[in-house]
Every structure is written in C-alpha cells, then in structure tokens.
Design a protein around this motif. Structure first.
Motif, PDB file in Angstrom:
ATOM      1  N   TYR A   9       8.009   5.303  -6.029  1.00 47.96           N
ATOM      2  CA  TYR A   9       8.488   4.987  -4.685  1.00 47.96           C
ATOM      3  C   TYR A   9       9.003   6.237  -3.984  1.00 47.96           C
ATOM      4  O   TYR A   9       9.616   7.111  -4.606  1.00 47.96           O
ATOM      5  N   LYS A  11      11.601   7.316  -1.098  1.00 46.43           N
ATOM      6  CA  LYS A  11      12.796   6.694  -0.533  1.00 46.43           C
ATOM      7  C   LYS A  11      13.550   7.679   0.355  1.00 46.43           C
ATOM      8  O   LYS A  11      13.785   8.816  -0.015  1.00 46.43           O
ATOM      9  N   THR A  16      11.958   2.644   2.134  1.00 46.46           N
ATOM     10  CA  THR A  16      11.283   2.815   0.853  1.00 46.46           C
ATOM     11  C   THR A  16       9.831   2.360   0.958  1.00 46.46           C
ATOM     12  O   THR A  16       9.538   1.367   1.638  1.00 46.46           O
ATOM     13  N   THR A  91      11.295   7.230  -8.768  1.00 48.13           N
ATOM     14  CA  THR A  91      11.665   7.263  -7.356  1.00 48.13           C
ATOM     15  C   THR A  91      11.844   8.690  -6.863  1.00 48.13           C
ATOM     16  O   THR A  91      12.554   9.490  -7.490  1.00 48.13           O
TER      17      THR A  91
END
Length: 269
Positions: A9, A11, A16, A91
C-alpha cells in the motif's frame, strides 16, 4: 510486463491505495555461463558443507548465525527474524517531502516502477503523483526489502511513480577527500574552445549510447559455435597509433584541431 515482485500500500496521511512494484532494470538478457566439468561436460553444482565434518548440510538444517567470538555463534531462527517485521514490510508511508533536485545522485541506488494494483486506487495514486509533480518534490519513505528497512524516494514519472532505494549514509564516501587536491583554475581562453566541442558533440539522449560491445561480441561467438563454424581468424594487429607516446601536449593546439575536425566532419555530413 513481468509480474510484480512486491505488493502493498501507498499511504499519505489518510489517503491509501494498493500498489505493485517491479524493478525498472533487468540483467536477464546478459550472457551467463555455467561452470562445467571439462572432462565430462556435466554441470558443476555447489552445496553447503560443514566446515568441520566436511559433510553436506541439508536445507532444513541451515540457520542464520551471528558471530560473537571465534567459532561461537548466536543462532537466529526464521521466527526470530519474522518477529522484527515492521509496518514498512507492506506499506510505503510517505512521511516527508523534499525538493526533487536536493537529493544527491550518489545516494540513488536502484529504480523500481510503482503502479496502482487495483482500479479503485487509481484516483488516490494519481492525486499523490500529480501533486508531487506540480510542487516539484519527491516523497521520502521507508520500505523493507530483503529483511532490511531501506530509505526510498518516490519520484513522479509520466503516468506512474519511480521508487528509488537509497544507499545508507555510511555507504557513501564524501567527495571532498577525493577532490580536495584539485586546485587548478581553467584558462579562460580555453573554455570557449571546449564549449564549441560540446556544442558540436551534443545530441539527443539515446539508449544506444550505453550498448555493451563485449556482450554483443560474446553473442556472436556463441552463435558461431552453435553453427559449428571454425573461429574467425584474428585480425592482424595494426600499426601503433602515431599519437601515442608523450602525454605532454599543448591543450590549446589540441582543442583547436579538435574543433576544426568536428567542423569539417559536420560539413561533410
């Protein structure tokens, strides 16, 4: 397009979106060789061997060890290594931005292409990308690659984002220690001549400028051997270059001759 080797992801604060990442470079086309037994023609394989018993070690018995003394190790299991996993495993959280031109080239290590991994996330991805492009900044974040957390920068590029891994600070040698002995000032009369050469030799960038002649030569040799042809005779050595010899030259004369040669060449074309 090759399969992404990382998915996770992207972000930024509360924004996101799912993304996928692939290396921007590849060396799969490079000529690679296997080590063979010349007598049998069979491949030679490597394996881990116990340094004391000399016996091969099974895969399930291999372990990571940190040396704390001679022949004294602290063994880490896969569970130990997994326990230190960080959020940056999945992330890319952009926590700051810097001017795009402020990152020194020597810190840039390896480029990767970052793209949306789900149609739902396209808008969020585009907003982050276009906002960075408008402000001429790059995002700074961290990402775990190969069990190590790496600093990365995200650079908007066309419709996507290029993610660069960065070298660690202790991997970069300061340039001052190498350049401090260079105190020669350029002769102002020589600079216009060099500028003429630069202008005559300037052209648009092309990937052909970074071709690999050794690779091309190896491929030719391999192709010839595949066709079972005899090796081509070596070309006769030419006469020594008359320009070889003393390195002491008059730089003004050399530059003038270079400019004249370039002008003559350009007129001929």
């Amino acid at each position: 397009m090759p399969r992404p080797y990382w998915k996770g992801y992207l972000k930024l604060s509360l924004v996101t979106c799912p993304v996928a990442m692939s290396p921007a470079t590849s060396d799969s086309e490079k000529v690679r060789f296997h080590t063979l037994n010349r007598e049998t023609g069979n491949r030679v394989v490597s394996q881990y061997v116990d340094s004391v018993t000399g016996k091969p070690v099974k895969d399930e018995n291999e372990a990571k060890g940190y040396a704390r003394g001679e022949n004294d190790y602290v063994i880490l299991t896969d569970d130990d290594l997994d326990s230190v996993a960080l959020d940056t495993v999945k992330t890319i959280d952009i926590d700051k931005f810097v001017p795009a031109e402020s990152i020194e080239w020597v810190y840039l290590e390896k480029p990767h292409y970052l793209m949306p991994d789900d149609p739902v996330g396209h808008e969020a991805f585009a907003v982050i990308r276009d906002a960075m492009a408008s402000d001429k900044v790059v995002g700074v974040s961290k990402l775990v690659i190969g069990r190590r957390e790496r600093a990365v920068v995200l650079e908007p590029r066309g419709e996507g984002i290029v993610l660069w891994t960065l070298r660690f600070g202790d991997e970069v040698r300061p340039e001052e220690s190498y350049f401090e002995g260079i105190d020669e000032e350029a002769d102002p009369e020589l600079i216009p001549l060099v500028q003429q050469l630069i202008k005559q030799k300037t052209s648009r960038w092309s990937s052909d400028m970074v071709s690999d002649p050794i690779q091309e030569s190896l491929l030719k040799i391999i192709a010839e051997k595949k066709r079972a042809l005899k090796p081509a005779k070596k070309a006769a050595k030419g006469k020594p270059d008359a320009t070889q010899g003393s390195n002491v030259v008059n730089i003004m004369d050399a530059l003038k001759k270079s400019v004249a040669a370039e002008l003559k060449s350009s007129k001929a074309r």
